[in-house]
Design a protein around this motif. Structure first.
Motif, PDB file in Angstrom:
ATOM      1  N   PRO A   1      43.195 -35.346 -17.266  1.00 14.05           N
ATOM      2  CA  PRO A   1      43.336 -34.264 -16.304  1.00 14.05           C
ATOM      3  C   PRO A   1      42.442 -34.489 -15.270  1.00 14.05           C
ATOM      4  O   PRO A   1      42.117 -33.975 -14.204  1.00 14.05           O
ATOM      5  CB  PRO A   1      43.029 -33.052 -17.114  1.00 14.05           C
ATOM      6  N   LEU A   2      41.753 -35.812 -15.292  1.00  8.52           N
ATOM      7  CA  LEU A   2      40.699 -36.088 -14.184  1.00  8.52           C
ATOM      8  C   LEU A   2      41.339 -35.939 -12.822  1.00  8.52           C
ATOM      9  O   LEU A   2      40.908 -35.375 -11.826  1.00  8.52           O
ATOM     10  CB  LEU A   2      40.277 -37.586 -14.310  1.00  8.52           C
ATOM     11  N   THR A   3      42.587 -36.494 -12.370  1.00 11.51           N
ATOM     12  CA  THR A   3      43.350 -36.456 -11.172  1.00 11.51           C
ATOM     13  C   THR A   3      43.445 -35.155 -10.871  1.00 11.51           C
ATOM     14  O   THR A   3      43.317 -34.670  -9.796  1.00 11.51           O
ATOM     15  CB  THR A   3      44.576 -37.175 -11.357  1.00 11.51           C
ATOM     16  N   ALA A   4      43.860 -34.206 -11.884  1.00 13.10           N
ATOM     17  CA  ALA A   4      44.322 -32.898 -11.572  1.00 13.10           C
ATOM     18  C   ALA A   4      42.866 -32.163 -11.139  1.00 13.10           C
ATOM     19  O   ALA A   4      42.858 -31.199 -10.196  1.00 13.10           O
ATOM     20  CB  ALA A   4      44.733 -32.193 -12.622  1.00 13.10           C
TER      21      ALA A   4
ATOM     22  N   LEU B   1      48.228 -21.879   9.923  1.00 13.83           N
ATOM     23  CA  LEU B   1      48.298 -23.575   9.996  1.00 13.83           C
ATOM     24  C   LEU B   1      48.976 -23.699   8.395  1.00 13.83           C
ATOM     25  O   LEU B   1      48.380 -23.305   7.529  1.00 13.83           O
ATOM     26  CB  LEU B   1      46.849 -24.024   9.906  1.00 13.83           C
ATOM     27  N   VAL B   2      50.165 -24.269   8.275  1.00 17.62           N
ATOM     28  CA  VAL B   2      50.808 -24.512   7.137  1.00 17.62           C
ATOM     29  C   VAL B   2      50.763 -25.841   6.788  1.00 17.62           C
ATOM     30  O   VAL B   2      51.270 -26.784   7.377  1.00 17.62           O
ATOM     31  CB  VAL B   2      52.272 -24.022   7.172  1.00 17.62           C
ATOM     32  N   THR B   3      50.121 -26.532   5.888  1.00 17.93           N
ATOM     33  CA  THR B   3      50.269 -27.793   5.065  1.00 17.93           C
ATOM     34  C   THR B   3      49.967 -27.657   3.608  1.00 17.93           C
ATOM     35  O   THR B   3      49.641 -26.462   3.105  1.00 17.93           O
ATOM     36  CB  THR B   3      49.141 -28.493   6.020  1.00 17.93           C
ATOM     37  N   SER B   4      49.821 -28.942   3.158  1.00 16.22           N
ATOM     38  CA  SER B   4      49.723 -29.264   1.681  1.00 16.22           C
ATOM     39  C   SER B   4      48.368 -28.773   1.338  1.00 16.22           C
ATOM     40  O   SER B   4      47.363 -28.896   2.121  1.00 16.22           O
ATOM     41  CB  SER B   4      49.851 -30.519   1.342  1.00 16.22           C
ATOM     42  N   ALA B   5      47.965 -27.867   0.213  1.00  7.55           N
ATOM     43  CA  ALA B   5      46.834 -27.586  -0.164  1.00  7.55           C
ATOM     44  C   ALA B   5      45.775 -28.475  -0.167  1.00  7.55           C
ATOM     45  O   ALA B   5      44.667 -28.250   0.258  1.00  7.55           O
ATOM     46  CB  ALA B   5      46.965 -26.889  -1.517  1.00  7.55           C
ATOM     47  N   ALA B   6      46.060 -29.925  -0.825  1.00  6.99           N
ATOM     48  CA  ALA B   6      44.962 -30.899  -0.890  1.00  6.99           C
ATOM     49  C   ALA B   6      44.789 -31.451   0.710  1.00  6.99           C
ATOM     50  O   ALA B   6      43.645 -31.793   0.810  1.00  6.99           O
ATOM     51  CB  ALA B   6      45.586 -32.014  -1.632  1.00  6.99           C
TER      52      ALA B   6
ATOM     53  N   CYS C   1      50.048 -24.740   0.726  1.00  2.00           N
ATOM     54  CA  CYS C   1      51.423 -24.731  -0.072  1.00  2.00           C
ATOM     55  C   CYS C   1      51.329 -26.142  -0.695  1.00  2.00           C
ATOM     56  O   CYS C   1      50.309 -26.882  -0.544  1.00  2.00           O
ATOM     57  CB  CYS C   1      52.635 -24.689   0.893  1.00  2.00           C
ATOM     58  N   ASP C   2      52.144 -26.498  -1.258  1.00  2.00           N
ATOM     59  CA  ASP C   2      52.707 -27.762  -1.862  1.00  2.00           C
ATOM     60  C   ASP C   2      51.533 -27.989  -2.765  1.00  2.00           C
ATOM     61  O   ASP C   2      50.986 -29.237  -2.795  1.00  2.00           O
ATOM     62  CB  ASP C   2      53.083 -28.799  -0.801  1.00  2.00           C
TER      63      ASP C   2
ATOM     64  N   LYS D   1      47.953 -25.991 -11.455  1.00  2.00           N
ATOM     65  CA  LYS D   1      48.574 -25.004 -10.498  1.00  2.00           C
ATOM     66  C   LYS D   1      50.059 -25.214 -10.878  1.00  2.00           C
ATOM     67  O   LYS D   1      50.768 -24.355 -10.250  1.00  2.00           O
ATOM     68  CB  LYS D   1      48.576 -25.584  -8.889  1.00  2.00           C
ATOM     69  N   MET D   2      50.643 -25.787 -11.732  1.00  2.00           N
ATOM     70  CA  MET D   2      52.002 -25.770 -12.238  1.00  2.00           C
ATOM     71  C   MET D   2      52.189 -25.163 -13.525  1.00  2.00           C
ATOM     72  O   MET D   2      51.553 -25.226 -14.377  1.00  2.00           O
ATOM     73  CB  MET D   2      52.492 -26.990 -12.208  1.00  2.00           C
TER      74      MET D   2
END
Length: 257
Positions: free
Chosen positions: A54-57, A186-191, A212-213, A219-220
């Motif tokens: 899970p490190l990446t997550a 402002l809408v963009t990917s959460a990361a 979002c995204d 988060k899934m």
């Protein structure tokens, strides 16, 4: 069925390479032939760490949790909705002349805000692509798809070709001054949101983040695995995290944040 899906991971290049390296290292250790294994073992450890744990997550979660998730219905009102680019690319072969990618949530979330009346206009931004000496705009083809293919009559505009997030922020700042906007959604990917907010704020634009995204496995729904077989999604996730970390450092060095 789940077992079959897991086994199919070994057919993919990533899983197959990891399996070969694991078997080879295990054989060498079992035979007590350990000389010259430092670098191969280090490569296996790095690959396993970023594709099987899970490190990446966790790393992505550190970016995605900077700003709280918000439902479209609960979003505040503003003067405009800014849909940042990165969700599509112009295409000369697709029937719609646009090729959407996994970041398309940026577009769908922005449309949700617009149809809910959260702002009177939606501005689509995006990069520039050159093909056979001719320039194409991501924002232009997305807007064309929404208006010409989907026949939407909503107030949606293209910002035209942009070089990067900083370029988008500068152009939106000029537009905000011209149209007397006080704040924007402002809408963009959460990361990507932490860097985007910093850039827009430095450019003088008051923003309300609408992340979002979400791509972190935490988060899934239905993804509660701890250690798993190598997954390409984990490699893509660490690539996204590194992109943001390097991007932040570069933008900081350039004085854009």
């Amino acid at each position: 069925m789940d077992l079959m899906k897991q086994l199919l991971l070994f057919v993919q290049p990533l899983g197959f390479a990891w399996l070969l390296l694991t078997v080879w290292l295990g054989w060498r250790f079992w035979k007590k032939e350990r000389r010259g294994l430092l670098l191969p073992f280090a490569a296996w450890a790095v690959l396993s760490l970023f594709s099987c744990t899970p490190l990446t997550a966790w790393l992505l979660l550190g970016l995605e949790d900077k700003y709280p998730s918000i439902k479209v219905a609960d979003a505040p009102t503003a003067d405009a909705i800014i849909c940042l680019g990165g969700s599509a690319a112009p295409s000369l072969t697709e029937p719609t002349r646009v090729n959407f990618n996994s970041n398309v949530d940026r577009v769908t979330s922005s449309l949700g805000l617009l149809t809910q009346g959260k702002a009177p206009v939606m501005i689509v931004t995006g990069g520039a692509y050159k093909e056979k000496g001719q320039w194409y705009s991501e924002a232009d083809v997305v807007v064309a798809y929404l208006k010409e293919t989907l026949k939407l009559t909503l107030p949606i505009e293209s910002l035209g070709r942009c070089a990067d997030t900083h370029d988008e922020a500068v152009k939106i700042a000029a537009l905000a001054k011209e149209r007397s906007w006080n704040n924007v959604l402002l809408v963009t990917s959460a990361a990507h949101m932490p860097r985007a907010v910093a850039v827009f704020t430095k450019a003088g634009v008051k923003v309300q983040p609408i992340p979002c995204d979400y791509i972190s496995s935490f988060k899934m729904m239905g993804d509660d695995s701890w250690v798993h077989l190598p997954q390409l999604g984990s490699i893509q996730g660490i690539t996204s995290w590194l992109h943001e970390m390097i991007g932040w450092a570069v933008y900081k060095w350039r004085g854009w944040i």
